[in-house]
Write a protein that holds these residues in place. Structure first.
Motif, mmCIF file in Angstrom:
data_model
loop_
_atom_site.group_PDB
_atom_site.id
_atom_site.type_symbol
_atom_site.label_atom_id
_atom_site.label_comp_id
_atom_site.label_asym_id
_atom_site.label_seq_id
_atom_site.Cartn_x
_atom_site.Cartn_y
_atom_site.Cartn_z
ATOM 1 N N CYS A 239 0.851 -1.195 0.000
ATOM 2 C CA CYS A 239 0.000 0.000 0.000
ATOM 3 C C CYS A 239 0.880 1.236 0.000
ATOM 4 C CB CYS A 239 -0.899 0.000 1.235
ATOM 5 S SG CYS A 239 -2.072 1.368 1.250
ATOM 6 N N CYS B 219 -0.095 4.142 1.188
ATOM 7 C CA CYS B 219 -0.624 5.155 2.119
ATOM 8 C C CYS B 219 0.192 5.298 3.415
ATOM 9 C CB CYS B 219 -2.080 4.867 2.445
ATOM 10 S SG CYS B 219 -3.149 5.113 1.020
ATOM 11 N N CYS C 46 0.037 4.292 6.499
ATOM 12 C CA CYS C 46 -0.571 4.600 7.807
ATOM 13 C C CYS C 46 0.320 3.996 8.908
ATOM 14 C CB CYS C 46 -1.974 4.010 7.896
ATOM 15 S SG CYS C 46 -3.072 4.632 6.609
ATOM 16 N N VAL D 118 -9.206 5.381 3.251
ATOM 17 C CA VAL D 118 -8.592 6.320 4.196
ATOM 18 C C VAL D 118 -9.119 7.740 3.960
ATOM 19 C CG1 VAL D 118 -6.428 5.124 4.628
ATOM 20 C CG2 VAL D 118 -6.588 6.646 2.673
HETATM 21 S S1 SF4 Z 1 -4.557 1.099 6.751
HETATM 22 FE FE1 SF4 Z 1 -3.511 2.602 5.465
HETATM 23 S S2 SF4 Z 1 -1.517 1.691 4.967
HETATM 24 FE FE2 SF4 Z 1 -2.843 0.047 5.733
HETATM 25 S S3 SF4 Z 1 -3.693 -0.869 3.925
HETATM 26 FE FE3 SF4 Z 1 -5.185 0.624 4.654
HETATM 27 S S4 SF4 Z 1 -4.668 2.509 3.553
HETATM 28 FE FE4 SF4 Z 1 -2.931 1.131 3.334
#
Ligand code: SF4
Length: 345
Positions: free
Chosen positions: A110, A112, A114, A194
């Motif tokens: 991913c 993102c 996080c 997100v």
């Molecule tokens: S929580 Fe955030 S980093 Fe984890 S899979 Fe979902 S969007 Fe991606």
């Protein structure tokens, strides 16, 4: 090679084998309604057509490489290997209500990042195709068939941000809803995000009745930015507008991980109340599944209860979720990340 989801190519196969359309219905029923094996599905076809279908269609786009069954609840973590040797995860949940659910992945890794998420630490490799997304559900259906179960709920909350793989996720949702395929009602499909405002708006317009789950985790912009780097791009004011639009057409869930000393105080409750004012949502308070990649900790259960009670008093529809599969590292990305680390040693 084409997959069992390539409807145009399957129609081509039907025509060139001079088959009546109803034979395709039998074939699809074997695959998707009865969760039969490939051999059983092929057996529904005229003998003369079987070799053509068998040699030109891929039955499974993923290889199930591991299955970990929880010893404390009904969760099973599945690890799948893609054709290019990447690992992804799905989790089958058998809650006491009896409705079998699956949490599926939409990407390998991913982008993102996080901070609370093991997948976020892996970085992004690639999007999953629609066939790879759907295959997690098909294979899980074949797995639970022997228990007299079938997958009744699909949630896109596994590895990846679904709205950053919109084409394939949207195509998968169409197949999940379609009567000749998985035939799930809109309310049994949940896509989590997100928070990417334009993509959320597009989702709401395309699938007004499919559930959207928004990972809020904090209604304080500064805290949210620390937890989720994507929040820097998309401030809460913008997200609130998208949530208002989404809630006007369908059910919206707010996902809120409870992190000790981070998002579980008075200030956080006040911010939540302000942010969600007049938006009809259901709030899910989720216990945190700790892992070694950060120093975040779960809010103790008594505090979680108090937080939930306060939200209910404020008039919010709130559920305190419990964690399934903690003994099989069921939180997103935990098991694959562990395997990547072990194989790197
Ligand atoms: S929580 Fe955030 S980093 Fe984890 S899979 Fe979902 S969007 Fe991606």
């Amino acid at each position: 090679m084409s997959t069992i989801y390539d409807t145009d190519y399957i129609e081509e196969l039907r025509v060139r084998n001079a088959m009546q359309p109803h034979r395709m219905k039998l074939f699809r029923n074997a695959l998707f309604k009865n969760s039969n094996s490939w051999g059983e599905a092929l057996a529904t076809l005229p003998e003369t057509a079987r070799a053509d279908f068998e040699s030109n269609l891929t039955f499974e786009s993923l290889e199930m490489s591991e299955r970990h069954d929880s010893e404390i609840d009904g969760a099973s973590k599945l690890i799948f290997k893609t054709h290019d040797h990447h690992l992804i995860e799905s989790v089958v949940l058998r809650p006491k209500s009896g409705r079998t659910s699956i949490c599926i992945s939409s990407q390998v890794g991913c982008a993102c990042y996080c901070s609370f998420c093991a997948t976020g630490m892996m970085g992004f490799t690639r999007n999953l195709t629609a066939a790879e997304i759907l295959d997690q559900v098909s294979q899980a259906n074949r797995m639970v068939k022997s228990e007299g179960r079938s997958i009744r709920n699909v949630v896109f909350m596994g590895m990846g941000e679904p709205l950053l793989n919109m084409d394939n996720v949207f195509q998968s949702v169409e197949f999940l809803r379609a009567a000749p395929f998985f035939n799930l009602s809109n309310s049994r499909i949940t896509v989590s995000t997100v928070g990417i405002p334009q993509a959320m708006d597009h989702f709401t317009k395309t699938f007004p009745d499919v559930q959207l789950a928004f990972s809020l985790h904090s209604a304080r912009q500064d805290v949210r930015e620390k937890l989720m780097p994507q929040a820097r791009k998309y401030p809460l004011e913008l997200l609130r507008e998208s949530l208002l639009k989404a809630s006007a057409s369908g059910r919206v869930m707010i996902e809120y991980l409870m992190l000790a000393g981070v998002n579980d105080g008075e200030e956080d409750l006040d911010a939540l109340e302000r942010f969600l004012k007049d938006i009809p949502v259901h709030i899910n308070l989720i216990p945190y599944n700790e892992f070694s990649g950060n120093n975040l900790h779960e809010t103790p259960v008594e505090e979680r209860n108090k937080f939930a009670d306060r939200l209910k008093l404020l008039g919010f529809d709130t559920t305190l979720r419990y964690s399934l599969g903690s003994d099989v590292a069921a939180a997103c990305g935990q098991l694959v990340q562990h395997k990547i680390k072990v194989s790197a040693i």
